[in-house]
Write an enzyme that holds these catalytic residues in place. Structure first.
Site, PDB file in Angstrom:
ATOM      1  N   LYS A  74     -67.555  66.804 -70.425  1.00 40.69           N
ATOM      2  CA  LYS A  74     -67.653  66.838 -69.193  1.00 40.69           C
ATOM      3  C   LYS A  74     -67.878  65.391 -68.478  1.00 40.69           C
ATOM      4  O   LYS A  74     -67.265  65.049 -67.803  1.00 40.69           O
ATOM      5  CB  LYS A  74     -68.549  67.975 -68.637  1.00 40.69           C
ATOM      6  CG  LYS A  74     -68.472  68.334 -67.426  1.00 40.69           C
ATOM      7  CD  LYS A  74     -68.890  70.022 -67.312  1.00 40.69           C
ATOM      8  CE  LYS A  74     -70.448  69.949 -67.203  1.00 40.69           C
ATOM      9  NZ  LYS A  74     -71.117  69.782 -66.053  1.00 40.69           N
ATOM     10  N   ARG A  96     -65.851  60.826 -65.306  1.00 40.59           N
ATOM     11  CA  ARG A  96     -65.598  59.519 -65.127  1.00 40.59           C
ATOM     12  C   ARG A  96     -64.197  58.811 -65.357  1.00 40.59           C
ATOM     13  O   ARG A  96     -63.880  58.242 -64.964  1.00 40.59           O
ATOM     14  CB  ARG A  96     -66.553  58.754 -66.129  1.00 40.59           C
ATOM     15  CG  ARG A  96     -68.141  58.858 -65.942  1.00 40.59           C
ATOM     16  CD  ARG A  96     -68.906  58.491 -67.028  1.00 40.59           C
ATOM     17  NE  ARG A  96     -70.526  58.728 -66.596  1.00 40.59           N
ATOM     18  CZ  ARG A  96     -71.047  59.367 -66.508  1.00 40.59           C
ATOM     19  NH1 ARG A  96     -70.844  60.813 -66.589  1.00 40.59           N
ATOM     20  NH2 ARG A  96     -72.503  59.471 -65.949  1.00 40.59           N
ATOM     21  N   ASP A 121     -79.765  68.576 -71.023  1.00 41.78           N
ATOM     22  CA  ASP A 121     -78.715  69.704 -70.774  1.00 41.78           C
ATOM     23  C   ASP A 121     -78.856  70.860 -71.726  1.00 41.78           C
ATOM     24  O   ASP A 121     -78.344  71.761 -71.752  1.00 41.78           O
ATOM     25  CB  ASP A 121     -77.372  69.242 -70.763  1.00 41.78           C
ATOM     26  CG  ASP A 121     -77.142  68.410 -69.477  1.00 41.78           C
ATOM     27  OD1 ASP A 121     -77.880  68.759 -68.451  1.00 41.78           O
ATOM     28  OD2 ASP A 121     -76.259  67.622 -69.416  1.00 41.78           O
ATOM     29  N   LYS A 150     -81.471  71.250 -61.687  1.00 45.44           N
ATOM     30  CA  LYS A 150     -80.081  71.369 -62.296  1.00 45.44           C
ATOM     31  C   LYS A 150     -79.354  72.372 -61.647  1.00 45.44           C
ATOM     32  O   LYS A 150     -79.709  73.061 -60.617  1.00 45.44           O
ATOM     33  CB  LYS A 150     -80.385  71.578 -63.948  1.00 45.44           C
ATOM     34  CG  LYS A 150     -80.965  70.425 -64.741  1.00 45.44           C
ATOM     35  CD  LYS A 150     -80.087  69.042 -64.543  1.00 45.44           C
ATOM     36  CE  LYS A 150     -80.642  67.897 -65.191  1.00 45.44           C
ATOM     37  NZ  LYS A 150     -79.764  66.895 -64.968  1.00 45.44           N
ATOM     38  N   ARG A 208     -84.023  75.466 -63.985  1.00 45.95           N
ATOM     39  CA  ARG A 208     -83.924  75.984 -65.513  1.00 45.95           C
ATOM     40  C   ARG A 208     -85.149  76.305 -66.225  1.00 45.95           C
ATOM     41  O   ARG A 208     -85.229  76.976 -66.959  1.00 45.95           O
ATOM     42  CB  ARG A 208     -83.146  74.882 -66.254  1.00 45.95           C
ATOM     43  CG  ARG A 208     -81.579  74.996 -65.984  1.00 45.95           C
ATOM     44  CD  ARG A 208     -80.734  74.282 -66.849  1.00 45.95           C
ATOM     45  NE  ARG A 208     -79.353  74.440 -66.583  1.00 45.95           N
ATOM     46  CZ  ARG A 208     -78.358  73.579 -66.752  1.00 45.95           C
ATOM     47  NH1 ARG A 208     -78.698  72.450 -67.253  1.00 45.95           N
ATOM     48  NH2 ARG A 208     -77.371  73.476 -66.253  1.00 45.95           N
ATOM     49  N   ARG A 228     -75.143  77.070 -68.315  1.00 44.72           N
ATOM     50  CA  ARG A 228     -75.850  76.842 -69.458  1.00 44.72           C
ATOM     51  C   ARG A 228     -76.976  78.060 -69.696  1.00 44.72           C
ATOM     52  O   ARG A 228     -77.191  78.504 -70.917  1.00 44.72           O
ATOM     53  CB  ARG A 228     -76.384  75.301 -69.457  1.00 44.72           C
ATOM     54  CG  ARG A 228     -75.720  74.270 -69.317  1.00 44.72           C
ATOM     55  CD  ARG A 228     -76.091  73.084 -70.009  1.00 44.72           C
ATOM     56  NE  ARG A 228     -75.260  72.006 -69.430  1.00 44.72           N
ATOM     57  CZ  ARG A 228     -74.026  71.623 -70.058  1.00 44.72           C
ATOM     58  NH1 ARG A 228     -73.472  72.016 -71.005  1.00 44.72           N
ATOM     59  NH2 ARG A 228     -73.469  70.716 -69.514  1.00 44.72           N
TER      60      ARG A 228
HETATM   61  C1  S3P Z   1     -74.787  63.801 -66.325  1.00 42.15           C
HETATM   62  C2  S3P Z   1     -76.041  63.332 -66.351  1.00 42.15           C
HETATM   63  C3  S3P Z   1     -77.276  64.210 -66.258  1.00 42.15           C
HETATM   64  C4  S3P Z   1     -76.672  65.735 -66.783  1.00 42.15           C
HETATM   65  C5  S3P Z   1     -75.365  66.148 -66.234  1.00 42.15           C
HETATM   66  C6  S3P Z   1     -74.340  65.092 -66.431  1.00 42.15           C
HETATM   67  C7  S3P Z   1     -73.611  62.740 -66.197  1.00 42.15           C
HETATM   68  O1  S3P Z   1     -77.879  64.487 -65.131  1.00 42.15           O
HETATM   69  O2  S3P Z   1     -77.683  66.723 -66.748  1.00 42.15           O
HETATM   70  O3  S3P Z   1     -75.139  67.482 -66.789  1.00 42.15           O
HETATM   71  O4  S3P Z   1     -72.354  62.979 -66.601  1.00 42.15           O
HETATM   72  O5  S3P Z   1     -73.942  61.684 -65.666  1.00 42.15           O
HETATM   73  P1  S3P Z   1     -78.922  63.419 -64.255  1.00 42.15           P
HETATM   74  O6  S3P Z   1     -78.250  62.096 -64.607  1.00 42.15           O
HETATM   75  O7  S3P Z   1     -79.125  63.714 -63.048  1.00 42.15           O
HETATM   76  O8  S3P Z   1     -80.012  63.404 -65.263  1.00 42.15           O
END
Ligand code: S3P
Length: 425
Positions: A23, A28, A313, A340, A344, A385
């Site tokens: 994901k 990105r 996560d 989140k 969580r 999740r």
């Molecule tokens: C992610 C960064 C994480 C993660 C999220 C995806 C990302 O969050 O928990 O599911 O793709 O950069 P944070 O950067 O806020 O910790």
């Protein structure tokens, strides 16, 4: 609201290359393709609700997206188009925060929105540093909550020390820094996932990183396009890793998984608890990719209090392994869990208690006493999740999970895979 009932089906030996695509990397790919002037080619882009929202936003910003089997080609516009409608990020914190960074330097007016859960997650962590370099961002509660309105501006170079280890904050600031008026620097207290730095560097950006410190040179010309096959998501694969670890006699082989060290820490915790875990690298393009093999083992309790951003996560699924382990397990320094897709800490604690497990709640984590899971009716709190973690617990004790539509935000074929190892209605 849909629900599912999961029942045990004995031990299993299962191999799959069908874990959802990553994901973080998919979001990105869509956003970064706008930084090039040539088409990016992406294989295995995640076709889940969250990442399809991002792809739709990229289209609204003027890109042309062509689908051809498992491959998408994103042709960026010459200049980003000001969309006549709001940009819907769905449930995705990654989409909204990265787009805040990107759009704050694009000419035009943009409104970022999301579902009820995303609209209650804090955005000030990105809005404040961006505003301090000249970005114009507003939203509810002084710019802390979506909907967010952005008027693109030129921004100043910056030196920002983030108090939280967040890849979303880091990536948003890197995207703004690429258009700033000089070299910017960003530092964080603990290394967060580093996909943005790797991918942008691969596209030709001048980004140096040295541990917790990143320096970003502004772009002089458009970047090279991306040519990438998105590996499978270790955070999605982890539900099945826990399934294999807790079902005695079981084994699972997860193929073509992303093996970036900031993403596989939870698997290492499972190994510390007593499961047998092997990583086999098969390629390394932008990122290390390979297979992960997990065998069940006698699990014992563990304390998780460092490298939290490397397994943030996976903590809900890990808490199911804690419930099945001998002795106590604890999570500390994880207050980020509270912001989140749901709170969580509270969702895990409430649901484990419903399953007959003793749990103590702390501000920054919880302590779980391993015991015997019992069948319960679980509320997912709209959090993918949480729904998937308790579905895996159902392989031991049976479980009914309510409000399961949220699974489609990240792992649309989760039920199909679960049916291969358990009984699901
Ligand atoms: C992610 C960064 C994480 C993660 C999220 C995806 C990302 O969050 O928990 O599911 O793709 O950069 P944070 O950067 O806020 O910790």
């Amino acid at each position: 609201m849909k629900k599912m009932i999961v029942a045990p089906n004995g031990c299993f030996d299962f191999t799959t290359d069908k874990i959802a695509s990553d994901k973080s990397i998919s979001h990105r790919c869509a956003i970064f393709s706008l930084l090039s002037d040539k088409p990016s080619i992406i294989e295995n882009y995640l076709g889940a609700e969250d990442t399809l929202c991002t792809l739709n936003i990229v289209k609204l910003l003027g890109a042309n997206v062509e689908h051809n089997g498992n491959r998408i080609t994103i042709t960026p516009p010459l200049d980003v188009k000001e969309p006549p409608v709001i940009l819907d990020c769905g449930n995705s914190g990654t989409a909204i925060r990265l787009l805040m960074g990107y759009l704050s330097t694009c000419k035009g007016f943009f409104v970022l929105h999301g579902d009820q859960y995303l609209c209650s997650r804090p955005m000030r962590r990105v809005a404040d540093p961006l505003r301090s370099i000249g970005a114009l961002i507003d939203g509810r509660s002084d710019g802390n909550y979506a909907p967010l309105a952005i008027r693109g501006q030129s921004v100043k170079a910056f030196h920002y020390e983030s108090k939280i280890a967040s890849a979303q904050v880091k990536s948003a600031l890197i995207l703004a820094a690429l258009q700033a008026d000089g070299v910017s620097t960003f530092s964080e207290p603990e290394l967060s996932r580093d996909h943005s730095e790797r991918m942008l560097r691969g596209m030709g950006a001048n980004i140096e990183s040295n541990g917790l410190h990143v320096s970003i040179h502004p772009l002089k010309t458009p970047l090279k396009p991306l040519t990438i096959t998105v590996p499978n998501d270790p955070s999605s694969g982890f539900f099945f890793a826990v399934a294999a670890a807790i079902c005695p006699g079981s084994k699972i082989v997860l193929k073509n998984m992303l093996l970036n060290k900031t993403r596989i820490e939870a698997y290492k915790v499972l190994a510390r608890m007593g499961a047998r875990v092997e990583f086999i690298e098969t390629q390394n393009v932008y990122e290390s990719v390979g297979d992960i093999i997990i065998h069940a083992g006698e699990l014992s309790g563990v304390c998780v209090d460092e490298n939290i951003s490397w397994l943030i996560d996976e903590l809900p699924a890990l808490s199911i392994a804690f419930a099945c382990a001998k002795g106590k397990s604890s999570v500390k320094n994880a207050e980020e869990l509270r912001v989140k897709e749901s709170d969580r800490i509270s969702s895990v604690v409430k649901n484990l208690r419903l399953c007959g497990i003793n749990v103590e709640e702390f501000k920054d984590g919880y302590e779980v006493e391993g015991g015997t899971l019992t069948c319960a009716t679980i509320n997912s709190f709209g959090d993918h999740r949480i729904a998937m973690s308790f579905a895996i617990a159902g392989l031991i004790s049976g479980m009914e999970i309510e409000d399961i539509e949220c699974i489609n935000t990240s792992f649309p074929n989760f039920l199909e895979l679960l049916m291969q190892i358990g009984s699901v209605k």
